[in-house]
Write a protein that holds these residues in place. Structure first.
Motif, PDB file in Angstrom:
ATOM      1  N   SER A 151      -7.013   8.667  -5.634  1.00  0.00           N
ATOM      2  CA  SER A 151      -8.419   8.109  -5.396  1.00  0.00           C
ATOM      3  C   SER A 151      -8.831   8.613  -3.891  1.00  0.00           C
ATOM      4  O   SER A 151     -10.138   8.956  -4.118  1.00  0.00           O
ATOM      5  CB  SER A 151      -8.199   6.492  -5.360  1.00  0.00           C
ATOM      6  N   LEU A 152      -8.317   8.788  -3.085  1.00  0.00           N
ATOM      7  CA  LEU A 152      -8.686   9.325  -1.729  1.00  0.00           C
ATOM      8  C   LEU A 152      -9.011  10.662  -1.645  1.00  0.00           C
ATOM      9  O   LEU A 152     -10.180  11.376  -1.423  1.00  0.00           O
ATOM     10  CB  LEU A 152      -7.647   9.255  -0.630  1.00  0.00           C
TER      11      LEU A 152
ATOM     12  N   ALA B 141      -7.274  -0.225  -3.562  1.00  0.00           N
ATOM     13  CA  ALA B 141      -8.011   0.600  -4.567  1.00  0.00           C
ATOM     14  C   ALA B 141      -9.102  -0.132  -5.223  1.00  0.00           C
ATOM     15  O   ALA B 141      -9.090  -1.456  -4.944  1.00  0.00           O
ATOM     16  CB  ALA B 141      -7.056   0.911  -5.945  1.00  0.00           C
TER      17      ALA B 141
ATOM     18  N   ALA C  11       0.760  -1.235  -0.076  1.00  0.00           N
ATOM     19  CA  ALA C  11       0.119  -0.165  -0.087  1.00  0.00           C
ATOM     20  C   ALA C  11       1.160   1.138  -0.012  1.00  0.00           C
ATOM     21  O   ALA C  11       0.444   2.188  -0.562  1.00  0.00           O
ATOM     22  CB  ALA C  11      -0.926   0.081   1.054  1.00  0.00           C
TER      23      ALA C  11
ATOM     24  N   LEU D  21      -6.972   1.458   1.933  1.00  0.00           N
ATOM     25  CA  LEU D  21      -5.327   1.184   1.328  1.00  0.00           C
ATOM     26  C   LEU D  21      -5.601   0.533   0.160  1.00  0.00           C
ATOM     27  O   LEU D  21      -4.576   0.403  -0.687  1.00  0.00           O
ATOM     28  CB  LEU D  21      -4.748   0.442   2.256  1.00  0.00           C
TER      29      LEU D  21
ATOM     30  N   ARG E 261       1.096   4.137  -3.053  1.00  0.00           N
ATOM     31  CA  ARG E 261       0.446   5.468  -2.387  1.00  0.00           C
ATOM     32  C   ARG E 261       0.018   6.572  -3.383  1.00  0.00           C
ATOM     33  O   ARG E 261      -0.915   7.194  -3.169  1.00  0.00           O
ATOM     34  CB  ARG E 261       1.268   5.979  -1.223  1.00  0.00           C
TER      35      ARG E 261
ATOM     36  N   GLN F  57      -3.154   5.834  -4.818  1.00  0.00           N
ATOM     37  CA  GLN F  57      -4.127   5.929  -3.822  1.00  0.00           C
ATOM     38  C   GLN F  57      -4.483   7.069  -3.084  1.00  0.00           C
ATOM     39  O   GLN F  57      -5.719   7.475  -2.957  1.00  0.00           O
ATOM     40  CB  GLN F  57      -3.840   4.540  -2.634  1.00  0.00           C
TER      41      GLN F  57
ATOM     42  N   GLY G  47      -6.336  -3.145  -6.328  1.00  0.00           N
ATOM     43  CA  GLY G  47      -6.175  -3.337  -5.067  1.00  0.00           C
ATOM     44  C   GLY G  47      -6.429  -4.620  -4.242  1.00  0.00           C
ATOM     45  O   GLY G  47      -6.745  -4.760  -3.182  1.00  0.00           O
TER      46      GLY G  47
ATOM     47  N   LEU H 243      -4.557   7.925   4.465  1.00  0.00           N
ATOM     48  CA  LEU H 243      -3.576   6.701   4.200  1.00  0.00           C
ATOM     49  C   LEU H 243      -2.888   6.382   5.269  1.00  0.00           C
ATOM     50  O   LEU H 243      -2.313   5.392   5.641  1.00  0.00           O
ATOM     51  CB  LEU H 243      -3.091   7.313   2.757  1.00  0.00           C
TER      52      LEU H 243
END
Length: 257
Positions: free
Chosen positions: A143-144, A220, A133, A218, A137, A140, A225, A168
């Protein structure tokens, strides 16, 4: 004339015969002669009897009579003399009671060894999931940020980026904290602490909740993911199996022994 002179000459002391005036073997001493220094004393005892009249000597500090030649007292053994390079004999201890020896703890049962192995595998799975993860990052975080912006469109870009980073790295920290707690309580369980099983039960319940929440942040969505998601699920399953093995009757009997 020569005969008269020879008769008048007194005889020499070397050839004079002892007369009646010789007293105590001293030639020429009259009977009524006064005693001078060193005279008139008792005669010295014979050589063979001198040690009988000498005062009795004692060994210093003991009061025991010493031998005439300065050896050990009568009735005591003369201490052995050490040779050059010879080690002295160690004296015997007054207290012969052996020191207390802590009894060895009984061998760990098989279920406990299996539980320890399962927990170690759970730790490895959690660390691998966190590492994967962290390596992904960047994707991710994007995406967050998108998900946070959709929840509150009015927030600025800086606030969204800070919130995504906090979520994260907070998720990664939660995984690390769970591993640390389980490791500490497992160590206490191996050291025969009965309360460790209760603590491990609480941590396992918290672990299940954290896994459900963290894998959303964490991992995806979709196949990207899948690795992180399955590693987190495997970590949880291994921890649950380890706790079940630690609760078997053999482990309980070992803790009570």
């Amino acid at each position: 004339m020569a005969e008269q002179q020879g008769a008048a000459k007194p005889p020499s002391g070397r050839h004079r015969a002892p007369g009646p005036a010789d007293i105590d073997g001293v030639p020429g001493r009259p009977a009524d002669a006064p005693d001078g220094p060193g005279q008139g004393r008792e005669a010295a005892p014979p050589e063979g009897d001198r040690h009988d009249t000498a005062p009795l000597r004692t060994r210093p500090g003991t009061g025991a009579p010493a031998q005439p030649d300065g050896g050990a007292p009568a009735g005591q053994q003369e201490p052995a003399k050490l040779r050059i390079g010879q080690q002295p004999v160690r004296p015997v201890m007054s207290d012969t009671t052996p020191p207390p020896i802590e009894p060895l703890s009984p061998e760990q049962p098989g279920p406990l060894k299996a539980a320890r192995t399962l927990w170690i595998l759970s730790f490895v799975a959690g660390l691998v999931a966190a590492a994967v993860a962290y390596l992904g990052r960047e994707a991710q975080l994007e995406s967050l940020q998108t998900r946070i912006a959709d929840l509150d469109p009015g927030r600025g870009t800086d606030v969204v980026e800070a919130a995504a980073s906090m979520v994260l790295y907070g998720s990664l920290g939660a995984i690390g904290l769970l591993i640390l707690l389980e490791l500490l309580f497992l160590r206490a369980l191996v050291r025969r602490r009965g309360w460790a099983r209760v603590a491990l039960f609480v941590v396992t319940v918290v672990h299940a909740v954290v896994t459900v929440v963290v894998q959303e942040f964490l991992a995806a969505p979709g196949a990207d993911g899948a690795a992180v998601r399955w590693l987190l699920i495997g970590q949880l399953l291994l921890a649950c199996a380890a706790f079940v093995a630690a609760c078997l009757p053999k482990v309980g009997a070992w803790l009570r022994s």
